[in-house]
Scaffold this motif. Structure first.
Motif, mmCIF file in Angstrom:
data_model
loop_
_atom_site.group_PDB
_atom_site.id
_atom_site.type_symbol
_atom_site.label_atom_id
_atom_site.label_comp_id
_atom_site.label_asym_id
_atom_site.label_seq_id
_atom_site.Cartn_x
_atom_site.Cartn_y
_atom_site.Cartn_z
ATOM 1 N N ALA A 4 -29.652 67.298 0.789
ATOM 2 C CA ALA A 4 -28.549 66.550 0.153
ATOM 3 C C ALA A 4 -29.019 65.209 -0.435
ATOM 4 O O ALA A 4 -28.661 64.861 -1.563
ATOM 5 N N ILE B 285 -21.482 61.934 0.818
ATOM 6 C CA ILE B 285 -21.633 63.383 0.740
ATOM 7 C C ILE B 285 -21.105 63.963 2.048
ATOM 8 O O ILE B 285 -21.421 63.468 3.127
ATOM 9 N N GLY C 29 -19.973 66.800 -2.761
ATOM 10 C CA GLY C 29 -19.896 65.400 -3.129
ATOM 11 C C GLY C 29 -19.447 65.223 -4.568
ATOM 12 O O GLY C 29 -19.169 66.200 -5.279
#
Ligand SMILES: C[S@@+](CC[C@H](N)C(=O)[O-])C[C@H]1O[C@@H](n2cnc3c(N)ncnc32)[C@H](O)[C@@H]1O
Length: 198
Positions: free
Chosen positions: A164, A182, A193
């Motif tokens: 991520a 996120i 996100g």
């Protein structure tokens, strides 16, 4: 990369459609509020078109332009969406057939991890967004793709995947800066996100 039979079955079923319409739509409403209301949204890798339905019915988009690399998926999307304000085509996220700065928002419902040169796809998303435009994303991190089940049962690029934080950093490199945090779902198997083009 196109999906194999197992992935198609996992994606194209009523349970997944219900999940997208209810839980996933709620995640994106929390992240983006009513930012998509009345907007022109581009959906990359639209699959059979449930995501475009969610954009119109749950998130208030006025119209959607959507494409997928797999012609058979686009055909399913055409059948599903023929009564809706959606323009569909076959296309590649690495060479998006949209003018620069032409869309208000881009939606990625889990496709960028399928793209070998995913950084190029991010650069294309940044290019087609207007200044102030929003990208919403739902992605699978590298560790999930590295599990036995994913390696054995699915077809994904093996090299050059992302976690991520790396995904967010690539967005930022293209002027797409995170809106809020996120979110991780399903024990971190999925992250979602939003980022806005400055
Ligand atoms: C996991 S599925 C998700 C489909 C749909 N967004 C959904 O949520 O049901 C990934 C989709 O990305 C498409 N895809 C893979 N690589 C692509 C590319 N380079 N450009 C456009 N679509 C792509 C596949 O054909 C597939 O339909």
């Amino acid at each position: 990369m196109k999906l194999n039979g197992i992935e198609r079955a996992a994606m194209n079923n009523p349970l997944r459609a219900a999940h997208q319409h209810h839980r996933e739509a709620a995640w994106f409403r929390r992240l983006a509020g009513d930012s998509l209301a009345g907007q022109h949204v581009l959906e990359v890798g639209c699959g059979r078109g449930v995501g475009s339905e969610v954009l119109l019915k749950r998130l208030g988009a006025a119209r959607v332009t959507a494409f997928d690399i797999d012609e058979s998926m686009v055909e399913l999307a055409r059948r599903r969406l023929h009564r809706h304000p959606v323009e569909l085509s076959v296309g590649d996220a690495c060479a998006i057939e949209q003018p620069t700065g032409s869309v208000d928002a881009v939606m990625d419902f889990g496709i960028i991890h399928h793209v070998p040169d995913w950084q190029q796809a991010v650069s294309e998303i940044a290019r087609v967004l207007r200044p102030g435009g929003l990208v919403l994303f739902e992605e699978l991190p590298r560790w999930v793709l590295d599990t036995w089940a994913f390696r054995t049962l699915t077809v994904h690029p093996r090299e050059n995947r992302f976690e991520a934080g790396e995904f967010a950093a690539e967005l930022a490199r293209h002027g797409l800066h995170g809106v809020g945090r996120i979110e991780q779902h399903f024990g971190g198997m999925l992250f979602v996100g939003a980022a806005r083009k400055t």
